[in-house]
Design a protein around this motif. Sequence first.
Motif, mmCIF file in Angstrom:
data_model
loop_
_atom_site.group_PDB
_atom_site.id
_atom_site.type_symbol
_atom_site.label_atom_id
_atom_site.label_comp_id
_atom_site.label_asym_id
_atom_site.label_seq_id
_atom_site.Cartn_x
_atom_site.Cartn_y
_atom_site.Cartn_z
ATOM 1 N N PRO A 3 36.701 24.773 87.331
ATOM 2 C CA PRO A 3 36.894 26.202 87.142
ATOM 3 C C PRO A 3 37.878 26.957 87.218
ATOM 4 N N GLN A 4 38.354 28.144 86.740
ATOM 5 C CA GLN A 4 39.462 28.879 87.217
ATOM 6 C C GLN A 4 39.143 29.878 87.994
ATOM 7 N N LYS A 5 39.944 30.307 88.989
ATOM 8 C CA LYS A 5 39.908 31.587 89.672
ATOM 9 C C LYS A 5 40.773 32.623 89.282
ATOM 10 N N LEU A 6 40.223 33.591 88.974
ATOM 11 C CA LEU A 6 41.078 35.013 88.519
ATOM 12 C C LEU A 6 40.959 36.038 89.805
ATOM 13 N N ASN A 7 42.158 36.119 90.469
ATOM 14 C CA ASN A 7 41.993 37.224 91.468
ATOM 15 C C ASN A 7 42.247 38.677 90.694
ATOM 16 N N PHE A 8 41.504 39.668 91.129
ATOM 17 C CA PHE A 8 41.697 41.056 90.437
ATOM 18 C C PHE A 8 41.996 42.228 91.764
ATOM 19 N N SER A 9 42.555 43.015 91.370
ATOM 20 C CA SER A 9 42.546 44.236 92.263
ATOM 21 C C SER A 9 43.175 45.517 91.333
ATOM 22 N N PHE A 10 42.925 46.637 91.839
ATOM 23 C CA PHE A 10 43.349 48.014 91.327
ATOM 24 C C PHE A 10 42.913 49.113 92.086
ATOM 25 N N LYS A 11 43.864 49.897 92.304
ATOM 26 C CA LYS A 11 43.674 51.286 93.001
ATOM 27 C C LYS A 11 42.955 52.228 92.058
ATOM 28 N N LEU A 12 42.010 52.975 92.792
ATOM 29 C CA LEU A 12 41.037 53.982 91.950
ATOM 30 C C LEU A 12 41.037 55.298 92.865
ATOM 31 N N LEU A 13 41.668 56.309 92.301
ATOM 32 C CA LEU A 13 41.513 57.635 93.009
ATOM 33 C C LEU A 13 40.373 58.304 92.256
ATOM 34 N N LEU A 14 39.408 58.838 92.723
ATOM 35 C CA LEU A 14 38.279 59.286 92.003
ATOM 36 C C LEU A 14 37.642 60.633 92.645
ATOM 37 N N ASP A 15 37.578 61.382 91.721
ATOM 38 C CA ASP A 15 36.854 62.891 92.330
ATOM 39 C C ASP A 15 35.494 62.906 91.962
ATOM 40 N N GLY A 16 34.600 63.558 92.601
ATOM 41 C CA GLY A 16 33.239 63.775 92.251
ATOM 42 C C GLY A 16 32.422 64.769 92.922
ATOM 43 N N THR A 17 31.316 64.801 92.641
ATOM 44 C CA THR A 17 30.465 65.936 93.262
ATOM 45 C C THR A 17 29.318 65.483 94.205
ATOM 46 N N GLU A 18 29.134 65.655 95.404
ATOM 47 C CA GLU A 18 28.140 65.540 96.518
ATOM 48 C C GLU A 18 27.718 63.817 96.591
ATOM 49 N N GLN A 19 27.758 63.064 95.690
ATOM 50 C CA GLN A 19 27.301 61.613 95.706
ATOM 51 C C GLN A 19 28.217 60.819 95.175
ATOM 52 N N LEU A 20 28.313 59.613 95.823
ATOM 53 C CA LEU A 20 29.278 58.257 95.251
ATOM 54 C C LEU A 20 28.406 57.178 95.578
ATOM 55 N N GLY A 43 32.141 82.897 93.889
ATOM 56 C CA GLY A 43 31.251 83.894 94.533
ATOM 57 C C GLY A 43 30.717 83.548 96.004
ATOM 58 N N ILE A 44 29.407 83.915 96.179
ATOM 59 C CA ILE A 44 28.946 83.341 97.652
ATOM 60 C C ILE A 44 28.380 81.947 97.763
ATOM 61 N N TYR A 45 28.448 81.292 96.408
ATOM 62 C CA TYR A 45 27.874 79.808 96.469
ATOM 63 C C TYR A 45 28.973 78.732 96.619
ATOM 64 N N ALA A 46 28.759 77.684 97.019
ATOM 65 C CA ALA A 46 29.830 76.677 97.084
ATOM 66 C C ALA A 46 29.109 75.366 96.909
ATOM 67 N N ALA A 47 30.031 74.472 96.304
ATOM 68 C CA ALA A 47 29.556 72.933 96.021
ATOM 69 C C ALA A 47 30.563 72.187 96.855
ATOM 70 N N ARG A 48 30.138 70.952 97.209
ATOM 71 C CA ARG A 48 30.907 70.018 98.067
ATOM 72 C C ARG A 48 31.445 69.013 97.140
ATOM 73 N N LEU A 49 32.842 69.106 96.707
ATOM 74 C CA LEU A 49 33.416 67.940 96.204
ATOM 75 C C LEU A 49 34.171 66.751 97.020
ATOM 76 N N TYR A 50 34.283 65.586 96.373
ATOM 77 C CA TYR A 50 35.052 64.489 97.408
ATOM 78 C C TYR A 50 36.219 64.052 96.628
ATOM 79 N N HIS A 51 37.163 63.548 97.317
ATOM 80 C CA HIS A 51 38.210 62.745 96.755
ATOM 81 C C HIS A 51 38.243 61.400 97.490
ATOM 82 N N ALA A 52 37.830 60.407 96.675
ATOM 83 C CA ALA A 52 37.867 59.029 97.077
ATOM 84 C C ALA A 52 39.180 58.264 96.795
ATOM 85 N N ASP A 53 39.538 57.631 97.801
ATOM 86 C CA ASP A 53 40.944 56.862 97.422
ATOM 87 C C ASP A 53 40.538 55.386 97.932
#
Length: 453
Positions: A203-220, A110-120
């Motif tokens: 001790p053992q070192k474990l390297n990690f990584s991943f890609k996250l595409l995340l949608d949300g509303t207003e706050q992260l 309608g006349i109202y709106a919300a701000r969504l975000y797309h985080a890469d």
Amino acid sequence: MKRPLLFKFLAIGVLMLLLLIPVGMIGSSIDERRAYSEQVVRDIASSSAHSQTLTGPVLVVPYSKIERTWTVDPEKGRIVEERTVTGKLHFLPDLFRVNGDVTTELRKLGIYAARLYHADTNVDGHFVVPVNYGIKNNFADYTFQKPYVSVGISDIRGIKNSLRLQLNNQSYEFEPGSELKILGDGVHAGFPLDVIHVVNDQPQKLNFSFKLLLDGTEQLHFSPIGKETHVELRSDWPHPRFIGNFLPVERSVSETGFSARWQTSYFSTNFSEYFYTCVRTTVCDQFQQRQFGVSLIDPVNQYVKSDRAIKYALLFIALTFASFFLFEVLKRLQVHPVQYGLVGMALAFFYLLLLSLAEHIGFALAYTISSVACVLLIGFYVSHVLQSLGRGLGFTAGLSFLYALLYGLLSAEDYALLMGSLLLFVLLGVFMMLTRKVDWYALGNSKMDLAKE
């Protein structure tokens, strides 16, 4: 003037009190419309994704352990009883990094709106697993099961890609569920036990990584889960509000967007203590509150500005009535209380016009149209009330100045008190200067001589 001064003051005071009724009703309309707007934001978030919080990753190693108890029986002698208990070992990353780009989208209902975000975002870092998993005694009594990496994501509906964990150059698929109660919703990725080699002197070192595409509303939000945590974000939103327990160490905000970098350590967050306290005792308040992030909402929307504007309504009415009274005193004119009331109603309707127009065309343009319409209407009316086009134009110019000053007060929130104080002081000084020669005793009589020149 034919009426006593006291009666005039009382009539003006009563009119101002009566005008507070429509002003209050308009104020209630502002609150009601703002509530509608906030409900729309919640509805849109419910159909897409709410504000997001990223907590993790956490390395989890399930285990079973043989526990022995010794008892002495008078007949059988020393008896050893064994039982198997299960549990989980938890390891937080020594280094946790997030690098992301955030784009925003305005979704309307309608006349109202919300701000969504797309985080890469790209998440990486490493764990350091201590020798023998940090177990000091009876290591041989432990049997370890398949370990996994757990990531908490507050609203998993916002995940938009197929998640895969890169762990020491090996790839493992994430599965739904964090498998760690204190993280809430999220994902986890299991991997073979032999990936971890900790039965040695190092001790053992474990390297990690991943890609996250995340949608949300207003706050992260992010939890500073690493011994060292580094988060860097870039966005096209020009009005960020940095929130949480830790502010960015570097930030840049311009009309085209912002960039910000956070950096924390265990020394500043005490996060590991709160995490393990939450695991052991389920007392998780401090753990859940240790976050930082950014809010992507408009910090001053049309409802906030309209609400601020209406707080000055009584001041506007009082200044307008004071101007009328000055004309009565200095120019020997008579302004009927009904004429006071009509001008006051026009001032009150300015705020209703402002609210209704701002929902469709934005606050700045709505303010311009509403103020111009009210100034022209009041100026036309006042020129007849004051029996002079010149006086009407002068009154119109003064009212235009007040509306311009009000817009400045609304736009410059940090200096609103200073500007308002200076305005009132200057206006009081002008009123005192113009009435410095008025004989107020004579003004109360029906046969009076006004200003003694």
